[in-house]
Design an enzyme around this catalytic site. Structure first.
Site, short mmCIF file in Angstrom:
data_model
loop_
_atom_site.label_atom_id
_atom_site.label_comp_id
_atom_site.label_asym_id
_atom_site.label_seq_id
_atom_site.Cartn_x
_atom_site.Cartn_y
_atom_site.Cartn_z
N LYS A 16 3.56 -6.81 25.33
CA LYS A 16 4.01 -5.58 25.65
C LYS A 16 2.81 -4.55 25.17
O LYS A 16 2.23 -3.67 25.75
CB LYS A 16 5.22 -5.25 25.15
N HIS A 20 -2.26 -21.23 8.90
CA HIS A 20 -3.31 -22.38 9.24
C HIS A 20 -4.42 -21.39 10.11
O HIS A 20 -4.57 -21.98 11.09
CB HIS A 20 -2.50 -23.08 10.08
N CYS A 30 -1.80 -5.08 45.55
CA CYS A 30 -1.95 -4.32 46.85
C CYS A 30 -0.78 -4.13 47.53
O CYS A 30 0.17 -4.91 47.69
CB CYS A 30 -3.01 -5.06 47.92
N ASN A 90 -3.06 -7.28 52.26
CA ASN A 90 -2.35 -7.61 50.97
C ASN A 90 -2.71 -9.51 50.58
O ASN A 90 -2.15 -10.07 51.46
CB ASN A 90 -0.98 -7.40 50.54
N GLU A 126 -0.57 -4.88 26.76
CA GLU A 126 -0.48 -4.27 28.14
C GLU A 126 -0.61 -2.75 28.37
O GLU A 126 -1.24 -2.33 28.97
CB GLU A 126 0.67 -4.85 28.75
N GLU A 169 6.47 -11.76 23.38
CA GLU A 169 6.76 -10.97 24.34
C GLU A 169 6.32 -9.34 23.71
O GLU A 169 5.73 -8.58 24.32
CB GLU A 169 8.21 -10.78 24.88
C1 G6P Z 1 2.15 -9.91 35.94
C2 G6P Z 1 2.91 -8.60 35.41
C3 G6P Z 1 3.81 -9.30 34.28
C4 G6P Z 1 4.87 -10.39 35.02
C5 G6P Z 1 3.86 -11.57 35.51
C6 G6P Z 1 4.84 -12.49 36.35
O1 G6P Z 1 1.21 -10.22 35.08
O2 G6P Z 1 2.28 -7.60 34.98
O3 G6P Z 1 4.79 -8.20 33.81
O4 G6P Z 1 5.61 -10.85 33.62
O5 G6P Z 1 3.13 -10.79 36.30
O6 G6P Z 1 5.47 -11.94 37.30
P1 G6P Z 1 6.81 -12.32 37.98
O7 G6P Z 1 7.06 -11.42 39.08
O8 G6P Z 1 6.45 -13.78 38.59
O9 G6P Z 1 7.91 -12.28 37.01
#
Ligand code: G6P
Length: 613
Positions: free
Chosen positions: A489, A508, A2, A101, A492, A485
């Protein structure tokens, strides 16, 4: 999670609010709304869907007249995305309008109490409770400020609120607790916003509201108060970002722009911290004496920042010989961690406002640990709460899927690990020199992974593999952390089911899922483990997998014998290699997402900064 924006000035408010909201869409984008005070009455326009729907509905704001207003872009928590659940919310009396927010935790109780007083609700949101609570106290006291104070004293949870009152055509009140809020000083106009990009076009002079603080303002004056209602003087801070840092600037998506910004972000993060061949961490107090007594380091974070923590465990344990554990922030608090003043807790966060991470930080402090935060957003809650902070100088990151923040967090981990190892004398001089040189050269090496030739190779494999239904990322040691990671990605932004496993662990269990045409992305950049990873590739190929292998340029020929596809990166100091192997995986997710027709910068159901638990 938000975004809110507010404007009081002499210009038409609605177009300014909509433009500001467009810079906050990364915080949520399932609906948007504005409330403009049209001198006599509060006018609301709001709509489910992307901000563009609201822009079309209001002729880019030109259809709603007035010089003061509040706006909101939403990531639904209470109540599905819909026109009626969109903010702003009006009190039952119609006198009060609120954008919010955060989450009101005691909303159910307050709602019941207000309904018992005859007040009617129209939406399922927790925010409408705030509007009605302020409305209720306004009816009773006839004083807008008092009404807001009384309402705020009764709500529990997190909030940044922007509030208008129909009877006061020139006043906005805003309050903050556990959700970010900044005040922007203009000339003959003033602003509030969740984040700097929303108002950067109009002002670079801001104050950050602290916990419990309230601001009351109009076009020409502003007053700040603390949680007790006492006036406070706020420091004015100059934002150093250029306006174009928060623009797409010729790139199709912020994600692509931010991938390409990584060499610069790395340079900005690393170079000020290496002076005359020494790693210098200004303001960081981690003496040899203190570090020698640290019995365990915890790294606590969410999402991609958690995966940086997983990598950091390898790096810190290897260099500092202190037991280190990476923990997801959402699990940290409730696991009753064994923590006291002999623990160092490192918090990693791009936004500095992730609710779980902030809560974990507070818990670590409560238990007596020393806390150090690695944060990108200056002045954010985590930066302010931690005992010590090291900033990543990645600049504003707008795409929901993080790229350059991850790279710079990792760079800070390297700087910190070498710095601590130097203090502890666990790293010899020659190794330290190699690290310093390697870090200095890292931005240039990252550029080499972003040449047209390298990017075209990724594009080619993305167009070859985008139709797959499942993907497995495998690798060993630090490669396994980068796999986490890379796999995240892909989920996401491309909505492709994907799992990451240490290569040796695949047999396993998960190997049962490998069949003809399953995509396996194999990372083989850790030279001593190369042969073992190749053996794992052979295992999945024997079961029909399509393998895309990421390896070092000078090992490509060997890897080619096993993999169907090869992406290469230059050889650098082995410990720094993950900084490069990450980049083709980011690009791969981006181009797979494009091929699948996904909205890369605004993936479904996600938000960039998650301020709810
Ligand atoms: C969300 C975002 C991620 C990020 C995570 C932690 O899930 O989509 O890309 O890694 O929050 O956010 P921060 O701002 O704490 O790194």
């Amino acid at each position: 999670m938000c975004g809110i924006v507010g404007y009081a000035g002499k210009r038409q408010a609605a177009p300014i609010l909509l433009e500001g909201l467009s810079k906050l869409e990364y915080r949520g984008y399932d609906s948007a709304g504005i409330c403009i005070h049209g001198e006599k009455s509060l006018q609301i326009a709001k709509a489910k869907g992307r901000l563009q729907v609201l822009c079309d509905q209001t002729e880019n704001g030109n259809a709603v007249k007035g010089i003061i207003g509040i706006g909101h872009t939403r990531w639904a928590t209470h109540g599905a995305p819909s026109d009626v659940n969109s903010h702003p919310h009006l009190s039952d009396s119609g006198k009060i309008a609120v954008v919010h927010n955060g989450i009101i935790e005691n909303e159910a109780k307050l709602r019941t109490q207000l309904i018992a007083k005859g007040i009617q609700f129209r939406s399922e949101t927790d925010t409408e409770v705030v509007a009605n609570l302020v409305g209720y106290y306004y009816e009773k006291t006839g004083n807008f400020v008092t009404a807001v104070r009384k309402a705020v004293s009764r709500i529990e949870g997190s909030y940044a609120l922007g509030i208008l009152c129909e009877d006061l055509p020139d006043t906005i009140i805003a309050v903050k607790k556990d959700s970010p809020l900044i005040f922007g000083y203009g000339e003959g106009e003033n602003f509030i916003a969740s984040d700097v990009p929303a108002i950067l076009k109009h002002t670079q002079l801001v104050s950050y509201l602290e916990e419990g603080e309230m601001v009351i303002f109009n076009a020409s004056s502003v007053r700040f108060f603390d949680g007790n209602g006492d006036p406070v003087e706020k420091k004015r801070e100059q934002i150093t970002w250029e306006l174009d840092a928060a623009e797409r600037g010729g790139y199709d998506h912020f994600m692509l722009k931010e991938i390409f910004e990584q060499p610069k972000a790395l340079r900005d993060t690393i170079s000020p911290r290496i002076q005359k061949g020494e790693i210098v961490l200004d303001g960081i107090d981690l003496s040899a004496q203190y570090l020698q007594d640290v019995r365990k380091i915890y790294l606590v974070a969410c999402g991609s920042a958690y995966y940086v923590s997983v990598l950091a465990k390898y790096i810190i344990e290897k260099t500092c010989r202190i037991p280190t554990e990476a923990v997801m922030a959402s699990e940290f608090r409730y696991a009753e961690p064994v923590i006291d003043e002999r623990n160092l807790v490192i918090i990693i966060s791009q936004s500095g406002e992730t609710a779980d991470t902030l809560a974990a930080l507070r818990e670590a402090k409560r238990l007596g640990a020393k806390t150090l935060a690695i944060v990108n957003v200056v002045g954010s809650a985590i930066a302010k709460t931690a005992d010590q902070t090291i900033y990543t100088w990645a600049g504003p990151e707008i795409a929901v899927a993080t790229t350059k923040a991850f790279s710079t967090q990792l760079a800070v981990v390297y700087l910190l690990a070498a710095y601590m190892a130097r203090q502890l004398k666990t790293m010899d001089e020659e190794t330290y020199r190699a690290w310093v040189t390697g870090l200095e050269q890292l931005p240039g090496e990252a550029e080499k992974v972003l040449t047209a030739e390298k990017v075209e190779a990724v594009q080619y494999y993305a167009s070859r593999y985008y139709g797959h239904h499942d993907a497995f990322y495998i690798g060993r040691n630090v490669d396994s952390a980068i796999c986490l990671e890379g796999s995240l990605k892909l989920k996401e932004v491309a909505y492709l089911h994907s799992e990451a496993y240490p290569a040796g662990e695949l047999k396993h269990g998960p190997i049962s899922l490998i069949e003809n045409g399953t995509l396996v992305v194999a990372l083989a950049t850790v030279e001593p483990l190369f042969d073992k990873t190749m053996a794992n590739i052979r295992e999945v190929k024997a079961r029909g997998a399509d393998v895309l292998c990421v390896t070092l340029e000078d090992m490509a020929q060997e890897a080619q014998k096993q993999g169907d596809g090869i992406l290469t990166i230059p050889r650098i100091l082995p410990v720094l290699q993950p900084s490069l192997s990450l980049i083709p995986l980011q690009l791969f997710s981006y181009y797979v997402a494009l091929n699948r027709g996904c909205d890369v910068d605004k993936p479904r159901n996600l938000a960039k900064s998650v301020t709810v638990e």
